[in-house]
Design a protein around this motif. Structure first.
Motif, PDB file in Angstrom:
ATOM      1  N   LEU A 173      18.709  31.394  60.613  1.00 55.65           N
ATOM      2  CA  LEU A 173      18.164  30.284  61.397  1.00 55.65           C
ATOM      3  C   LEU A 173      16.638  30.310  61.328  1.00 55.65           C
ATOM      4  N   ALA A 174      16.072  29.129  61.362  1.00 55.28           N
ATOM      5  CA  ALA A 174      14.606  29.063  61.403  1.00 55.28           C
ATOM      6  C   ALA A 174      14.197  27.872  62.262  1.00 55.28           C
ATOM      7  N   LEU A 175      13.181  28.085  63.072  1.00 54.63           N
ATOM      8  CA  LEU A 175      12.685  27.007  63.940  1.00 54.63           C
ATOM      9  C   LEU A 175      11.436  26.393  63.319  1.00 54.63           C
ATOM     10  N   SER A 176      11.337  25.089  63.432  1.00 57.76           N
ATOM     11  CA  SER A 176      10.130  24.406  62.966  1.00 57.76           C
ATOM     12  C   SER A 176       9.562  23.580  64.118  1.00 57.76           C
ATOM     13  N   PRO A 177       8.256  23.658  64.325  1.00 56.31           N
ATOM     14  CA  PRO A 177       7.685  22.924  65.452  1.00 56.31           C
ATOM     15  C   PRO A 177       7.651  21.412  65.213  1.00 56.31           C
ATOM     16  N   ASP A 178       7.629  20.994  63.927  1.00 54.64           N
ATOM     17  CA  ASP A 178       7.567  19.551  63.650  1.00 54.64           C
ATOM     18  C   ASP A 178       8.318  19.260  62.352  1.00 54.64           C
ATOM     19  N   LEU A 179       8.480  17.962  62.092  1.00 52.52           N
ATOM     20  CA  LEU A 179       9.274  17.545  60.926  1.00 52.52           C
ATOM     21  C   LEU A 179       8.582  17.890  59.614  1.00 52.52           C
ATOM     22  N   ALA A 180       7.268  17.866  59.601  1.00 49.61           N
ATOM     23  CA  ALA A 180       6.551  18.183  58.361  1.00 49.61           C
ATOM     24  C   ALA A 180       6.831  19.631  57.959  1.00 49.61           C
ATOM     25  N   THR A 181       6.792  20.530  58.944  1.00 51.07           N
ATOM     26  CA  THR A 181       7.074  21.943  58.665  1.00 51.07           C
ATOM     27  C   THR A 181       8.514  22.103  58.209  1.00 51.07           C
ATOM     28  N   LEU A 182       9.393  21.363  58.863  1.00 53.22           N
ATOM     29  CA  LEU A 182      10.811  21.446  58.496  1.00 53.22           C
ATOM     30  C   LEU A 182      11.026  20.957  57.061  1.00 53.22           C
ATOM     31  N   ARG A 183      10.369  19.863  56.713  1.00 55.37           N
ATOM     32  CA  ARG A 183      10.505  19.327  55.344  1.00 55.37           C
ATOM     33  C   ARG A 183       9.994  20.354  54.322  1.00 55.37           C
ATOM     34  N   ASP A 184       8.903  20.981  54.661  1.00 57.52           N
ATOM     35  CA  ASP A 184       8.327  21.990  53.767  1.00 57.52           C
ATOM     36  C   ASP A 184       9.307  23.157  53.608  1.00 57.52           C
ATOM     37  N   LEU A 185       9.909  23.545  54.715  1.00 57.89           N
ATOM     38  CA  LEU A 185      10.885  24.647  54.696  1.00 57.89           C
ATOM     39  C   LEU A 185      12.076  24.295  53.793  1.00 57.89           C
ATOM     40  N   VAL A 186      12.598  23.094  53.976  1.00 62.25           N
ATOM     41  CA  VAL A 186      13.766  22.661  53.187  1.00 62.25           C
ATOM     42  C   VAL A 186      13.397  22.589  51.702  1.00 62.25           C
ATOM     43  N   ARG A 187      12.192  22.120  51.426  1.00 62.18           N
ATOM     44  CA  ARG A 187      11.758  22.025  50.027  1.00 62.18           C
ATOM     45  C   ARG A 187      11.671  23.416  49.398  1.00 62.18           C
ATOM     46  N   ARG A 188      11.134  24.376  50.137  1.00 69.04           N
ATOM     47  CA  ARG A 188      11.010  25.723  49.581  1.00 69.04           C
ATOM     48  C   ARG A 188      12.387  26.385  49.444  1.00 69.04           C
ATOM     49  N   ALA A 189      13.268  26.086  50.384  1.00 67.20           N
ATOM     50  CA  ALA A 189      14.618  26.673  50.320  1.00 67.20           C
ATOM     51  C   ALA A 189      15.376  26.154  49.099  1.00 67.20           C
ATOM     52  N   ALA A 190      15.102  24.912  48.722  1.00 71.15           N
ATOM     53  CA  ALA A 190      15.801  24.317  47.576  1.00 71.15           C
ATOM     54  C   ALA A 190      15.483  25.063  46.287  1.00 71.15           C
ATOM     55  N   ALA A 191      14.364  25.752  46.262  1.00 74.93           N
ATOM     56  CA  ALA A 191      13.967  26.481  45.040  1.00 74.93           C
ATOM     57  C   ALA A 191      14.584  27.877  44.993  1.00 74.93           C
ATOM     58  N   GLU A 192      15.300  28.273  46.047  1.00 76.04           N
ATOM     59  CA  GLU A 192      15.871  29.618  46.086  1.00 76.04           C
ATOM     60  C   GLU A 192      17.356  29.559  45.722  1.00 76.04           C
ATOM     61  N   PRO A 193      17.746  30.181  44.615  1.00 78.96           N
ATOM     62  CA  PRO A 193      19.151  30.081  44.204  1.00 78.96           C
ATOM     63  C   PRO A 193      20.137  30.757  45.158  1.00 78.96           C
ATOM     64  N   THR A 194      19.672  31.726  45.952  1.00 78.59           N
ATOM     65  CA  THR A 194      20.618  32.404  46.859  1.00 78.59           C
ATOM     66  C   THR A 194      20.850  31.609  48.142  1.00 78.59           C
ATOM     67  N   ILE A 195      20.082  30.550  48.327  1.00 82.94           N
ATOM     68  CA  ILE A 195      20.300  29.690  49.497  1.00 82.94           C
ATOM     69  C   ILE A 195      21.058  28.456  49.030  1.00 82.94           C
TER      70      ILE A 195
END
Lengths: 907, 285
Positions: free
Chosen positions: A539-561
């Protein structure tokens, strides 16, 4: 010899004042019980890890503001195929969700996205690619829907389609348009497959279409759950995520939560017997495990009591001695329990096992002096003298054995994992208290018991127990007949088993510890196979949508996620990109015209139209194939097969079919018209914000403090240590703030596996130090360690042969086996030095007898766990059986023979 | 880029000067494209033929309209058209050339590459496990777009595999996909595919039921021929130079791509035909 005298003197003093001694002990017992009652049992798994760990603290923080972090997963499906249809499942899931939302112990339920909300906002949240497809369907110059919208019936629709294929799907256009032409071919194939289904079951297909709205009605629901429900891939099961109220993850809290959910389920099931409901997720696993452990513990306890009772009959000459040992042990354990209040004030899920560990080890301390006491004739001779002699012979060994065991336990304090560290403290302290009870309470009890028997004139002759007839009288004299052969065989066996057992590992798969028949485990397996849901995520918390979008974008580059679940799919991705597309769609939707009434379907007319269509599709397919346009030819071949099937269906359908086709085509037209109207309407709405989301969606993805939560699903098995480490590393790369079960479990597993090795190393050094302090000779110290060292090697080899591995449950057995193994060696060496006899018969008969009684008691007491359904407990029982059994053989067979061989060698 | 434009421009100028002698008057030149079994009708192919005619005219430096192109989808019609009087060029597959070169007095001047390699390999496809040797085809039908010329099929395409039994019927088929469907369904039908068809084979839903049982030696794909040596040698040289350069500039490449051709290539060896080939075999000698 000074030590021996010290213990005999202590025993003599106690024997002189047994009542006073017991009175003082009873006072201490009362005090210990009164404070012991205040000891709390903490069943929270969170408290097993270090409290100051930042990931643990973050997890606690998330749980405090987001109850869904430890959701119960409820799976709703038919009891058997056909027992309940999908509408019934959906109605049940809706009713259950509504009932659970009104249940006090439930914080929230998520099982579907409101279809009305989806219909209204679907366009804004649809990926721009889907909108472009929809545009192609409605607004492009060659738009399929636009071109066909004027058709006045099915036959005309097919003829128009044939015309469009002949003019629009040529080799030239296919070669020019490439991928988009292929996509158009695939859409055509899907459309014609839908027509085939319609001709098979016109009313059912039309009704299914009519049930969909907006985007979904036109097949543009990509990325959204079917009909808004959280379902298995084939739609045969619906999942509800039920968040518990409060962040208490203790067993009683989880049990109460699950009980409340079950009550609602059972109430609804009474009205819908065809629906099966099962549970998964952490709350269900916790309760499942606790229930299995409770059930198994009671069953094992009954078995152990029966076994120990039988052993008592076979082992002790005076059965009352077994009771006296247990009273002394009970006193020691009670003192130890009281001390827990002073030490920690609580027990955790692992340190709670210290009681059984103490019983297993502590009983040995009493067995040795009592066995020696019996061998001295007990109260049939001068009772006081017999007790004094018994303590003279065994006191130092019992004390050294206890101290080494305590040191081994205390070394567990070196582990960062609180579960085991606290166990080390309370069990180490407990061993000392059991030793004190053996040295103080037991001689007083033996003295009083002896006096009472003599006073009642029941002293009599010395009875013979089974162990005396089998061991003392027969076996003991044969043990050292062929010492060299025994040692050679033992060394060979040790080398063989050391080689065999070199690969025994620690299995960190928690699922492998649960009962194989666990319903929760079965549901989780099913869930993994049939859906993309995972009960264990970071689980990860994001204070705003921009941070959340950045998180999702970085997660997409990780093959184990595998994927990230968050609020983002339910919010517009790019308003600026979506707005002009919606405007275009709205214009196209408004421009479409639809006939008010359709021409009734005539079978021959339709058959003719389908023949024309098949010829057109065949021609287009042939051309594409001859031009080498494989993917286009493939799509058109699928389309041709669908038309051919439709033609067969039209030719063979019953006479009532045309009427159904006529009714069905009207319903289809109505649903398409309504869907287009939905699109027209929703295209004019403003984009939704997170504040506009329906409550279940907000509860699922927004915390009570308004932060956005993301679920990072693993792409592999979390209980595969290699994958887990890679996944946790990837998650931390995405955001160092991420936490959750996988992070904590990885940390704990590392702490346990690495910490256990460190604790074992330090413990072994301390044990050797204590033994050396006792014997003052390296040789004797090493000899005292032989039974344990060799026993552990044998145990490991047998574990490998029998397919056992270490796990988080049976690791608890290791200190116990260490304690028993050390005791055995120490007693034998002490007795050997004391008797100074060239033959080992007396050592084997006296100390061997006590070791046999102590070991068999431990093996029966803990071996009963091997029958447990909880595989962790069962493996604990098996490892103890094997380990203590191996140490028993190395103690009473190998070590005496080794002593004989060494003595002969010295001559 | 500048160098390639200069090269193309130079080639076109040269071709124009050379051709001026033959077409100094208003004598029209017709390019007859005959590809039996290929998709489309004469009418449907007209836009493509117009583009091809423009390409040749541009290459030759002739005014627009001097060159026309026509597509004949059947071998017989193609033969008739090429037998008519007047100046004609022929763009035909090797199977057509091999069969009718002598009869129509076709003189190959360029070959057309449809892919990276100019030589083409044909594949004989049958239901999996049914055909291992040529003898297994006894009583079978072999269908192909080259089937209008059974001698060509038995000769240059299949002779390297062995002698196909006389009871095997070689038939022309324009509906190759249908033939493959029949083969997959277990009928005694084998299908001879040209390279584009072979490439598309794997995409078919029933391709698992089929297998390639034989591959031919490489043979030329399409040939551009001077019918009856209507054009002088100098004109031919200039025209070929200009056409060979067409794929090097964007406009020419676009026209070629629309015709699913990669480029014109010079002939590297004399091309064999029925009368010159002793029992078939190699495509060139």
């Amino acid at each position: 010899m000074q030590a021996h005298t010290l213990f005999s003197t202590l025993a003599a003093r106690i024997i002189r004042h047994p009542v006073a001694t017991l009175a003082v002990c009873a006072l201490a017992l009362g005090g210990a019980v009164s404070v012991g009652l205040r000891v709390e049992l903490h069943t929270s798994r969170d408290e097993l890890g270090p409290a100051d760990d930042p990931d643990q603290q973050r997890l606690a923080e998330i749980r405090a503001e987001y109850p869904g972090a430890a959701s119960l997963i409820v799976r709703v499906a038919a009891t058997s195929p056909g027992a309940a249809d999908r509408p019934a499942l959906r109605a049940f899931a809706d009713d259950l969700a509504a009932a659970l939302r009104n249940t006090p112990s439930v914080a929230g339920v998520f099982h579907r996205v409101d279809p009305g909300w989806l219909a209204e906002n679907g366009l804004w949240i649809a990926p721009t690619g889907v909108l472009d497809e929809l545009s192609a369907l409605l607004a492009a110059p060659d738009a399929l829907l636009a071109g066909l919208s004027g058709a006045d019936g099915l036959a005309e629709w097919n003829r128009r389609l044939a015309g469009r294929i002949t003019t629009g799907m040529t080799v030239e256009t296919a070669a020019r348009d490439g991928a988009s032409a292929v996509e158009q071919g695939r859409r055509l194939a899907a459309l014609l497959a839908a027509q085939r289904d319609f001709l098979d079951r016109p009313l059912a297909v039309a009704a299914r279409r009519a049930a969909r709205r907006g985007l979904a009605a036109l097949g543009g629901e990509a990325g959204l759950p079917a009909d808004g429900y959280l379902t298995s891939r084939d739609g045969s099961a619906i999942y509800l995520l039920v968040a518990p109220a409060g962040s208490d993850d203790s067993v009683p809290a989880r049990r109460a939560f699950l009980k409340a959910v079950r009550a609602q389920v059972e109430r609804l099931q009474a009205a819908e017997p065809g629906i099966a409901v099962t549970f998964a997720g952490q709350p269900a696993l916790t309760v499942d495990e606790a229930t299995a452990i409770t059930r198994d513990t009671w069953r094992a306890a009954l078995l152990a009591m029966a076994g120990v009772a039988l052993l008592t009959l076979a082992m002790f000459r005076w059965k009352m001695h077994a009771v006296l040992i247990l009273i002394a042990l009970g006193t020691g354990v009670a003192w130890a329990y009281g001390a827990v209040w002073l030490e920690l004030g609580h027990l955790n899920l692992i340190s709670a096992a210290f009681l059984s560990t103490l019983v297993g080890i502590g009983v040995d301390y009493g067995v040795h002096p009592v066995s020696e006491y019996e061998m001295e004739g007990a109260h049939t001779v001068d009772g006081s003298e017999a007790i004094r002699r018994a303590y003279h012979r065994t006191g130092p060994a019992v004390t050294v054995g206890a101290l080494t065991t305590a040191v081994a336990f205390f070394s567990l304090r070196l582990m960062r994992f609180d579960g085991f560290a606290e166990l080390g403290l309370v069990a180490g302290g407990g061993v000392i208290f059991c030793l004190l009870a053996t040295l103080i309470v037991l001689p007083a009890l033996l003295s009083l018991h002896g006096r009472r028997r003599r006073a009642r004139g029941t002293g009599g002759g010395v009875p013979r127990a089974l162990i005396d007839r089998l061991w003392v009288d027969r076996a003991a004299i044969h043990i050292c007949r062929v010492p060299r052969a025994v040692i050679a065989a033992s060394v060979a066996l040790t080398m063989l088993l050391a080689w065999v057992g070199r690969d025994v590992t620690i299995n960190t798969d928690l699922r492998a510890m649960l009962p194989a028949s666990s319903p929760t485990l079965a549901t989780e397996r099913l869930m993994a196979a049939e859906s993309d849901l995972s009960p264990l995520v970071c689980l990860a918390l994001s204070p705003d949508l921009a941070t959340l979008r950045d998180l999702v974008r970085r997660a997409a580059a990780e093959p184990t996620i595998a994927r990230v679940d968050s609020i983002l799919p339910f919010l517009p991705d790019d308003i600026d990109a979506t707005r002009p597309r919606l405007a275009r769609l709205a214009r196209a939707a408004a421009a479409l015209t639809w006939p008010r009434h359709l021409t009734p379907v005539d079978r021959d007319d339709l058959a003719g139209a389908l023949a024309t269509l098949e010829a057109a599709v065949t021609r287009a397919g042939e051309a594409a194939f001859s031009a080498g346009l494989g993917p286009m030819a493939q799509a058109l071949e699928a389309a041709r097969a669908a038309v051919a099937a439709s033609r067969r269906r039209v030719a063979t359908a019953p006479s009532t079919a045309p009427a159904d086709w006529t009714a069905g085509q009207q319903q289809l037209l109505d649903s398409i018209r309504s869907a287009v109207a939905d699109i027209d309407r929703s295209a004019r709405l403003p984009p939704p914000t997170s504040a506009d989301l329906p409550d279940p969606l907000r509860d699922r993805f927004v915390t009570t403090r308004g932060r956005f939560i993301a679920f990072l699903h693993p792409a592999g098995d979390l209980f595969d240590p290699g994958f887990r480490a890679a996944y946790v590393a990837a998650v931390k790369r995405v955001t160092p703030q991420a936490t959750g079960f996988p992070v904590m479990f990885d940390k704990i597993a590392t702490q346990i596996t690495a910490g256990f090795g460190r604790a074992a190393g330090v413990g072994a050094l301390l044990v050797v130090g204590v033994l050396f302090a006792d014997f003052r000779r390296v040789g004797l110290t090493l000899l005292a360690l032989v039974p344990l060292a060799m026993g552990l090697v044998w145990m490991q080899g047998i574990m490998q042969i029998t397919g056992l591995s270490y796990n988080f449950a049976n690791l608890v057995a290791i200190p116990l086996i260490l304690g028993v193994g050390i005791d055995n060696g120490v007693h034998l060496i002490h007795c050997y030095r004391l008797t100074r006899s060239p033959r080992m018969t007396r050592v084997i008969a006296h100390t061997g007898r006590a070791i046999l009684i102590a070991s068999l008691t431990t093996m029966v007491g803990f071996g009963s766990l091997a029958t447990a359904s909880h595989r962790g407990l069962a493996s604990l029982g098996l490892v103890l059986l094997i380990g203590v059994g191996c140490c028993l053989i190395t103690s009473i067979v190998v070590l005496p023979n080794l002593l004989v061989v060494l003595r002969r060698a010295r001559r | 880029m500048r160098r390639s434009l200069i090269t193309v421009g130079g080639a076109l100028l040269l071709a124009g000067l050379s051709l001026a002698g033959d077409t100094g008057g208003a004598t029209p030149l017709e390019l007859v494209v005959c590809a039996p079994g290929f998709p489309g009708t004469t009418e449907e192919a007209r836009p493509a033929m117009d583009r091809l005619a423009s390409l040749v005219a541009d290459a030759a430096g002739w005014p627009a309209g001097r060159v026309s192109a026509v597509y004949e989808p059947e071998a017989a019609a193609g033969r008739q058209r090429l037998a008519l009087p007047g100046h004609r060029l022929a763009l035909v597959p090797f199977s057509f050339f091999w069969t009718y070169a002598e009869e129509l007095d076709l003189d190959p001047i360029l070959q057309v590459a449809r892919a990276a390699k100019s030589d083409e390999i044909w594949s004989l496809v049958a239901r999996r496990g049914e055909v291992r040797h040529p003898a297994d085809l006894a009583g079978w039908q072999v269908r192909s777009v080259a089937g209008f010329s059974p001698e060509f099929v038995r000769g240059p395409l299949l002779s390297s595999w062995g002698s196909v039994p006389l009871s095997t019927r070689i038939a022309f088929a324009s509906r190759i996909l249908g033939a493959l469907r029949q083969a997959a369904a277990g009928e005694k039908v084998a299908v001879l595919l040209d390279p584009p068809q072979t490439r598309a084979l794997d995409s078919l839903p029933f391709h698992d039921d089929l297998e390639v049982v034989m591959r031919s030696p490489g043979v030329p794909g399409f040939l551009l021929c001077n019918r009856g040596q209507d054009l002088s040698a100098g004109t031919v040289d200039a025209l070929t130079s200009a056409l060979i350069a067409t794929h090097r500039h964007k406009a020419g490449r676009a026209v070629l791509e629309s015709l699913r051709m990669a480029r014109f290539e010079p002939l590297t060896a004399p091309v064999a035909h029925r009368s010159t080939a002793a029992g078939g075999g190699a495509g060139k000698r």
